[in-house]
Motif scaffolding. Sequence first.
Motif, PDB file in Angstrom:
ATOM      1  N   CYS A   1      -7.917  -0.915  -0.044  1.00 16.06           N
ATOM      2  CA  CYS A   1      -7.637  -0.278   1.246  1.00 16.06           C
ATOM      3  C   CYS A   1      -8.301   1.084   1.346  1.00 16.06           C
ATOM      4  CB  CYS A   1      -6.133  -0.135   1.451  1.00 16.06           C
ATOM      5  SG  CYS A   1      -5.378   1.135   0.423  1.00 16.06           S
TER       6      CYS A   1
ATOM      7  N   CYS B   1      -1.877   2.363  -5.137  1.00 12.24           N
ATOM      8  CA  CYS B   1      -1.033   1.492  -4.301  1.00 12.24           C
ATOM      9  C   CYS B   1      -0.230   0.532  -5.186  1.00 12.24           C
ATOM     10  CB  CYS B   1      -1.891   0.683  -3.347  1.00 12.24           C
ATOM     11  SG  CYS B   1      -2.743   1.674  -2.108  1.00 12.24           S
TER      12      CYS B   1
ATOM     13  N   HIS C   1       0.808  -1.212   0.000  1.00 15.06           N
ATOM     14  CA  HIS C   1       0.000   0.000   0.000  1.00 15.06           C
ATOM     15  C   HIS C   1       0.846   1.269   0.000  1.00 15.06           C
ATOM     16  CE1 HIS C   1      -3.513  -2.482   0.200  1.00 15.06           C
ATOM     17  NE2 HIS C   1      -2.849  -3.213   1.081  1.00 15.06           N
TER      18      HIS C   1
HETATM   19 ZN    ZN Z   1      -3.958   0.058  -0.975  1.00 18.99          ZN
END
Ligand code: ZN
Length: 314
Positions: free
Chosen positions: A174, A179, A162
């Motif tokens: 997320c 990411c 991430h």
């Molecule tokens: Zn992420």
Amino acid sequence: MSQPLWVGVDVGGTKVLAGVVDADGRVRRTARRATPGRRVDVRRVEDAIAQAVAEVAAGEPLAGVGLAAAGFVDADRARVRFAPHLPWRGEDVRARMTDRLGVEVKLENDANAAAWAEHRFGAGRGVDDLLMITMGTGIGGGIVSDGRLTRGRNGMAGEFGHMMVVPDGQPCDCGGRGCWEQYASGGALVRAAQHRFGQQPSLLEDLCHGDPALISGPMVTAAAEEGDLLAREAFAEVGRWLGVGLANVVAALDPACVVVGGGVSAAGNRLLDPARTALEHSLVAAGHRELPPVVAAALGPEAGLIGAVDLARP
Ligand SMILES: [Zn+2]
């Protein structure tokens, strides 16, 4: 009378894999169960673990159990704070499973356990500063520094997937955007193939019966093996992104070796060669330092349970 057994269990989003592990990291036998899902009672996951352990132990006494969990394990390694694909939300998994199995259970994050196994017995054997990247659905990471795991204050170190590599890039599960795991993972490989689909002839047309929505990672791997140009370009793209992200992590940690594991890494140099090239092009002071070798993991899908046992042994 036989020696009591050390059993490792890797609890992932799709399967629970248990194995009897020798002192030298060799897996003698394994048993598996399907993971019941993430919206079920936690007891069902614990049942699956207990069943897999009982099957693999086959009535022999246990010395201890190492549990590798695909989730955020707290710094005391007692609780799973959160797991995207499992129902645990702050449960004291170590105490619950110790109670359930009647033998001491030690808990570890699965990527940390895999990194530890590769450091002790695998591709990074004898290397005290090692970085492991696991490429599956997303990206997992583990850091061995000076011969010890780096877990961080919250037990959350090594969540490299991430790190943002593209501002305002692809949306991520997320909640963020751009990411690294959106560009270098099994999911990214499929997207890279889908993006090219229809623009050039490809074996994937037959493999997915003409529907690009059905393309899977193993299909892209199989097509690439057969020399399919589209599939090979998809690997080259994902490999490049792997190297770009690695340049950031290597700049921060300066490891002596980078081990790449997970399902996507089965493609070997088809993935790793473009990653090595991109790492060399993107890494700060690349011409004035020893670049870390980027190597494929050696222990495969058993790395997590092997590492969990080794960390659990006194
Ligand atoms: Zn992420």
